[in-house]
Scaffold this motif. Structure first.
Motif, PDB file in Angstrom:
ATOM      1  N   GLN A   1      13.580   5.356  59.843  1.00  0.00           N
ATOM      2  CA  GLN A   1      13.432   5.738  58.373  1.00  0.00           C
ATOM      3  C   GLN A   1      13.614   7.337  58.104  1.00  0.00           C
ATOM      4  N   GLY A   2      14.195   7.965  59.048  1.00  0.00           N
ATOM      5  CA  GLY A   2      14.062   9.460  59.051  1.00  0.00           C
ATOM      6  C   GLY A   2      15.000  10.125  57.929  1.00  0.00           C
ATOM      7  N   GLY A   3      14.953  11.316  57.961  1.00  0.00           N
ATOM      8  CA  GLY A   3      15.815  12.388  57.094  1.00  0.00           C
ATOM      9  C   GLY A   3      15.037  12.410  55.533  1.00  0.00           C
ATOM     10  N   GLY A   4      16.023  12.685  54.612  1.00  0.00           N
ATOM     11  CA  GLY A   4      15.344  12.526  53.217  1.00  0.00           C
ATOM     12  C   GLY A   4      14.555  13.698  52.968  1.00  0.00           C
ATOM     13  N   GLU A   5      13.517  13.695  52.357  1.00  0.00           N
ATOM     14  CA  GLU A   5      12.849  14.909  51.822  1.00  0.00           C
ATOM     15  C   GLU A   5      11.196  14.760  52.513  1.00  0.00           C
ATOM     16  N   PRO A   6      10.968  15.837  52.864  1.00  0.00           N
ATOM     17  CA  PRO A   6       9.583  16.168  53.870  1.00  0.00           C
ATOM     18  C   PRO A   6       8.573  15.575  52.658  1.00  0.00           C
ATOM     19  N   PRO A   7       7.379  15.516  53.125  1.00  0.00           N
ATOM     20  CA  PRO A   7       6.208  15.269  52.192  1.00  0.00           C
ATOM     21  C   PRO A   7       5.955  16.566  51.546  1.00  0.00           C
ATOM     22  N   ALA A   8       5.039  16.428  50.534  1.00  0.00           N
ATOM     23  CA  ALA A   8       4.776  17.672  49.782  1.00  0.00           C
ATOM     24  C   ALA A   8       4.096  18.725  50.473  1.00  0.00           C
TER      25      ALA A   8
END
Length: 212
Positions: A104-111
């Motif tokens: 489920q990797g990629g995308g946006e990092p946590p805030a």
């Protein structure tokens, strides 16, 4: 190190013997980017060989039963301990690499992580470009890392078995650029492997959990 990394490293030691810690996902979970065929060799052969070698090398020595981090710190830079260092560090590096990837990797990092990335690099895309550049330009075998240096994030590359642990840096993520990590799937196209990992598999949640 944080509890996250402590727990992850303890998985390599059972009853005083170094073991091949389980992958955090099924061997086909990273497909189509990294195939089960690649993992069968990379994890099942290469990683396992480092475990077997370390058990042999430390038997009957003061290093037996120590944590991987303790062994790495005690043997780094010592030519007569190179075999012990290389195998302990490669076990650690590989465990860290498996956790740096996620189906489920990629995308946006946590805030919280994104804020630190923006402070250091301007934005996430610039961070990914610099990360990719470090991985692609590492000459020969080695690793690229997103690491923490005090309050600031940085990107470094290391050769062979070396890691940020020996440079007073806190590792957050890594990409393995030894050829066996990608050659069965990408042949000589290291840039394609690196960029696809960063887009599809990189585990920002693991990096956020490693923040100091």
């Amino acid at each position: 190190m944080s509890n996250n990394l402590d727990n992850f490293s303890k998985a390599a030691l059972a009853g005083g013997t170094y073991v091949l810690a389980p992958l955090p996902y099924a061997d086909n979970a990273l497909e189509p980017v990294i195939s089960a065929h690649t993992l069968s060799f990379h994890y099942g052969k290469h990683h396992k060989t480092y475990v077997d070698n370390l058990n042999k090398l430390v038997a009957g020595t003061p290093y037996a039963g120590q944590s991987l981090e303790q062994i790495i710190a005690a043997t780094a830079g010592q030519a007569d301990k190179a075999g012990i260092f290389n195998n302990a560090a490669q076990i650690w590096n590989h465990m860290f690499y498996w956790h740096s990837l996620s189906p489920q990797g990629g995308g946006e990092p946590p805030a919280a992580l994104k804020q630190k990335i923006e402070a250091a690099f301007g934005d996430v895309e610039t961070c990914k470009r610099e990360f990719a550049n470090a991985a692609v330009t590492q000459f020969g075998s080695g690793w690229a890392w997103l690491a923490q240096d005090g309050d600031k994030l940085t990107i470094v590359k290391t050769g062979n078995a070396d890691s940020p642990l020996t440079h007073n840096l806190r590792p957050l993520l890594t990409i393995d650029v030894w050829e066996h990590a990608y050659y069965l799937d990408f042949q000589n196209r290291r840039p394609d492997y690196v960029n696809t990992v960063l887009d599809k598999l990189i585990n920002w949640e693991f990096a956020a959990a490693n923040l100091g």
